[in-house]
Write an enzyme that holds these catalytic residues in place. Structure first.
Site, mmCIF file in Angstrom:
data_model
loop_
_atom_site.group_PDB
_atom_site.id
_atom_site.type_symbol
_atom_site.label_atom_id
_atom_site.label_comp_id
_atom_site.label_asym_id
_atom_site.label_seq_id
_atom_site.Cartn_x
_atom_site.Cartn_y
_atom_site.Cartn_z
ATOM 1 N N TYR A 60 45.422 -12.731 -7.206
ATOM 2 C CA TYR A 60 45.037 -13.198 -5.871
ATOM 3 C C TYR A 60 43.936 -14.256 -5.939
ATOM 4 O O TYR A 60 43.134 -14.394 -5.024
ATOM 5 C CB TYR A 60 44.584 -12.028 -4.997
ATOM 6 C CG TYR A 60 45.727 -11.339 -4.296
ATOM 7 C CD1 TYR A 60 46.256 -11.854 -3.119
ATOM 8 C CD2 TYR A 60 46.295 -10.189 -4.825
ATOM 9 C CE1 TYR A 60 47.309 -11.236 -2.478
ATOM 10 C CE2 TYR A 60 47.356 -9.555 -4.194
ATOM 11 C CZ TYR A 60 47.860 -10.078 -3.014
ATOM 12 O OH TYR A 60 48.909 -9.466 -2.382
ATOM 13 N N SER A 61 43.943 -15.038 -6.997
ATOM 14 C CA SER A 61 42.880 -16.014 -7.222
ATOM 15 C C SER A 61 43.014 -17.240 -6.313
ATOM 16 O O SER A 61 44.025 -17.949 -6.346
ATOM 17 C CB SER A 61 42.899 -16.466 -8.687
ATOM 18 O OG SER A 61 42.081 -17.593 -8.880
ATOM 19 N N ASN A 62 41.974 -17.509 -5.526
ATOM 20 C CA ASN A 62 41.912 -18.754 -4.769
ATOM 21 C C ASN A 62 41.849 -19.953 -5.708
ATOM 22 O O ASN A 62 42.350 -21.037 -5.385
ATOM 23 C CB ASN A 62 40.670 -18.755 -3.869
ATOM 24 C CG ASN A 62 40.821 -17.859 -2.668
ATOM 25 O OD1 ASN A 62 41.592 -18.140 -1.760
ATOM 26 N ND2 ASN A 62 40.075 -16.763 -2.651
ATOM 27 N N LEU A 64 43.363 -20.388 -8.539
ATOM 28 C CA LEU A 64 44.692 -20.775 -9.009
ATOM 29 C C LEU A 64 45.416 -21.624 -7.975
ATOM 30 O O LEU A 64 46.021 -22.653 -8.310
ATOM 31 C CB LEU A 64 45.526 -19.535 -9.343
ATOM 32 C CG LEU A 64 45.056 -18.659 -10.511
ATOM 33 C CD1 LEU A 64 46.135 -17.639 -10.861
ATOM 34 C CD2 LEU A 64 44.681 -19.489 -11.724
#
Length: 289
Positions: A60-62, A64
């Site tokens: 859930y990385s912003n 990325l």
């Protein structure tokens, strides 16, 4: 380069003296501190004639999403090593729509990012290593630019912290400008004292830094009913979206520090809204259950 990051006055209960630097409005996908961190990284990519961004993050990385969008807009390739088992979610769908290739790796292998990168891309002369969250000297430089955009004087500036890169940039900007402003940092992780060491890797003068390590609510991406209630009430009352991982904890900390008398109600306070709102999608069950 002009960016849209205005400063808005906030009117929420005791927070009537707070202004908010709206970095969340810079871009919907390359949002907030992610835009800041990638700004000079991208310049370095072009200077070194690279064409393939390789980075790291959780499912859930912003960061990325921001890297994938940045690559697509600049006609670059992108790949991400994703921590954990193979999954599909809203964030990773966006990454793939922007053309990012995903490589899922177990958590133990993920610990040594340089080794992972070398194993897969050592023979790719076009590849460019970007650390998790974008942490780098270039990222610190980009975050320091925030201070140069601020025309008013503030007693206190607040920011949330994961890796400490944004905080390091803000502190550098404060020191370089010779401001008397205190930088308050709210680590999103449990045992967040290490953030001071991370900041110190980039900025040696920590005299204007104050860490508040008791607002992690259990750790990274952890919440409590109090935090969730605060976020829902805050957003419904102000129209300003905040997330449970970073900015929600920061605004809760400001509100609490005012209420317990650690901050004067008439102090001139600036909160840095670092964006990352897409991450709310990973917390929807906690927000409404």
């Amino acid at each position: 380069m002009y960016i849209y990051s205005p400063i808005h006055r906030l009117n929420y209960q005791a927070l009537t003296q707070i202004s908010v630097k709206r970095d969340d409005l810079i871009d919907p996908y390359i949002s907030g501190n992610k835009w800041r961190k990638l700004k000079y990284v991208l310049a370095d990519v072009f200077a070194n004639k690279k064409s393939h961004l390789v980075t790291f993050g959780g499912a859930y990385s912003n960061h990325l999403v921001a890297t994938a969008a940045c690559a697509a807009r600049n006609e670059l390739k992108s790949t991400a090593f994703v921590r954990g088992e193979k999954v599909t979610n809203e964030m990773l769908v966006l990454c793939q729509l922007f053309g990012m290739q995903l490589i899922f790796v177990d958590r133990e292998s993920y610990r040594d990012k340089r080794l992972l990168y070398a194993k897969v891309f050592s023979e790719d002369p076009e590849s460019y290593f970007i650390d998790e969250g974008g942490a780098s000297e270039e990222a610190v430089k980009g975050c320091a630019d925030i201070i140069s955009e601020i025309t008013d004087t503030y007693d206190h500036i607040f920011c949330a912290a994961g890796t400490g890169t944004t905080a390091a940039g803000l502190l550098r900007g404060i020191n370089e400008a010779g401001l008397s402003t205190t930088l308050h940092v709210i680590p999103a992780l449990k045992n967040g004292d290490f953030i001071a060491e991370e900041i110190n890797n980039y900025e040696k003068d920590l005299s204007k830094l104050q860490l508040h390590v008791d607002y992690h609510f259990g750790g990274y991406a952890k919440t409590t009913p109090d935090l969730i209630d605060f976020i829902k009430n805050f957003t419904a009352s102000t129209g300003l979206l905040i997330d449970p991982v970073y900015t929600g904890k920061m605004f809760y900390a400001i509100y609490d520090l005012i209420n317990i008398g650690k901050l004067k109600k008439d102090a001139n306070i600036l909160a840095i809204h670092s964006g990352g709102l897409l991450g709310i999608m990973g917390m929807k069950e906690k927000l409404f259950t």
